[in-house]
Scaffold this active site. Structure first.
Site, PDB file in Angstrom:
ATOM      1  N   ASP A  36     103.021 -54.638  48.010  1.00 44.03           N
ATOM      2  CA  ASP A  36     102.813 -53.376  47.301  1.00 44.03           C
ATOM      3  C   ASP A  36     103.582 -53.391  45.987  1.00 44.03           C
ATOM      4  O   ASP A  36     104.777 -53.730  45.964  1.00 44.03           O
ATOM      5  CB  ASP A  36     103.309 -52.191  48.133  1.00 44.03           C
ATOM      6  CG  ASP A  36     102.356 -51.812  49.249  1.00 44.03           C
ATOM      7  OD1 ASP A  36     101.296 -52.457  49.384  1.00 44.03           O
ATOM      8  OD2 ASP A  36     102.675 -50.869  49.996  1.00 44.03           O
ATOM      9  N   LYS A  93      94.095 -48.950  47.084  1.00 50.12           N
ATOM     10  CA  LYS A  93      93.802 -48.121  48.255  1.00 50.12           C
ATOM     11  C   LYS A  93      92.859 -46.962  47.926  1.00 50.12           C
ATOM     12  O   LYS A  93      92.990 -46.315  46.886  1.00 50.12           O
ATOM     13  CB  LYS A  93      95.100 -47.544  48.835  1.00 50.12           C
ATOM     14  CG  LYS A  93      96.066 -48.579  49.391  1.00 50.12           C
ATOM     15  CD  LYS A  93      97.301 -47.904  49.951  1.00 50.12           C
ATOM     16  CE  LYS A  93      98.333 -48.917  50.417  1.00 50.12           C
ATOM     17  NZ  LYS A  93      97.870 -49.675  51.599  1.00 50.12           N
ATOM     18  N   GLY A 165     106.197 -47.593  55.589  1.00 50.83           N
ATOM     19  CA  GLY A 165     107.256 -46.827  54.949  1.00 50.83           C
ATOM     20  C   GLY A 165     108.470 -46.561  55.803  1.00 50.83           C
ATOM     21  O   GLY A 165     109.312 -45.745  55.430  1.00 50.83           O
TER      22      GLY A 165
END
Length: 306
Positions: A36, A93, A165
């Protein structure tokens, strides 16, 4: 479209955008790490560290979780800037069921679209019909039935979901073990038992038979969610992952460039504990994590999707 994507299309002797081409592109990412990134600078760090691809998004999952609110597709200018910055494939995304966000991402020239539970779902009944797109899709799954339903919709890659996360790898482990165990169960069934299994999995019978015969999914299987250390990545490869997504674990850590390179090396050398030990030295602070079992069910991103 990145140079990597153009090369994959040029090498194919069949129609661009076909299931075979899409799955073939995903196969080229096997054994790699997808990271990411939120800026072109981070994308370059990931590329220099050996990432096989990057995921362009405005906020990493840890920030999405902390800040709350509705999470949507990232700004096109940000995505375009990352596409221009690197030579490796770029993913982005879209919300579950939001086919227009997917159309925008395809128009931008991303190499892969992630129909992602990390973003706020747009449709609670329908996922995107991925056969409508030339761009390949990756989708998350917590079990084999979910994986086969996404493949039946046209997904070219599956990632076991984990809990994004958090920095807690436990859900990634659970979901990968579940998928592998269910595949092994099918492989040991008689053919007449597969009809019942297909009903139990709520998955197409033809895909169930294919998995039973081959002992694996018909598409590439990566892992994601909570992977924060080289050892995490190596363990997931041992459990059956063919590659690793890393989100907040790199750029929320103390030394992103070194940690990124270490996770790549650990993924590539997951069967060598000495290499993993060596690359794990002096990495500094890992991301501050959240124990998954402390999260309310309503805050668990992996629960999104069906």
């Amino acid at each position: 479209m990145s140079k990597a994507s153009k090369t994959a299309a040029a090498d194919a002797s069949i129609t661009t955008g076909s299931a075979r081409v899409k799955r073939g592109f995903a196969d080229k990412l096997k054994g790699g790490v997808i990271m990411d990134v939120v800026t072109p600078e981070q994308a370059k760090i990931a590329e220099d560290a050996g990432a096989s691809a990057v995921m362009a998004l405005e906020r990493v999952p840890a920030d999405i979780r902390a800040q709350g609110g509705v999470s949507r597709m990232s700004d096109p200018d940000m995505i375009a800037g990352i596409i221009d910055a690197v030579e490796i494939p770029v993913m982005a995304k879209a919300r579950i069921g939001h086919f227009v966000e997917a159309e925008v991402l395809e128009a931008l020239g991303v190499d892969f679209i992630d129909e992602s539970e990390v973003l706020s779902p747009a449709d609670y009944k329908n996922h995107i019909d991925k056969f409508d797109f030339e761009t390949p899709f990756v989708c998350g799954a917590t079990n084999l039935g979910e994986a086969l339903r996404r493949i039946n919709e046209g997904a070219a890659m599956i990632r076991s979901k984990g809990e994004a996360g958090t920095g807690d790898v436990s859900n990634a482990v659970t979901h990968m073990r579940t998928i592998r165990a269910e595949i092994n169960r099918l492989s040991n069934m008689a053919e007449d038992e597969l009809y019942v299994a297909a009903k139990e999995l709520a998955a197409p019978y033809e895909l169930v038979v294919e998995v039973a015969r081959n002992g694996k999914l018909p598409v590439t299987l990566f892992t994601a969610g909570g992977i924060a250390t080289p050892a995490d990545a190596a363990m997931m490869m041992h459990l059956g992952a063919e590659g690793v997504f890393v989100g907040s674990g790199i750029f929320k850590s103390g030394n992103p460039a070194q940690r990124a390179a270490a996770i790549v090396k650990a993924t590539q050398n997951y069967q060598d504990p000495k290499v993993i030990a060596d690359v794990s030295r002096g990495l500094g602070e890992a991301m501050v994590g959240i124990n998954v079992d402390e999260l309310p069910v309503s805050h668990r991103l992996a629960e999104r999707g069906w």
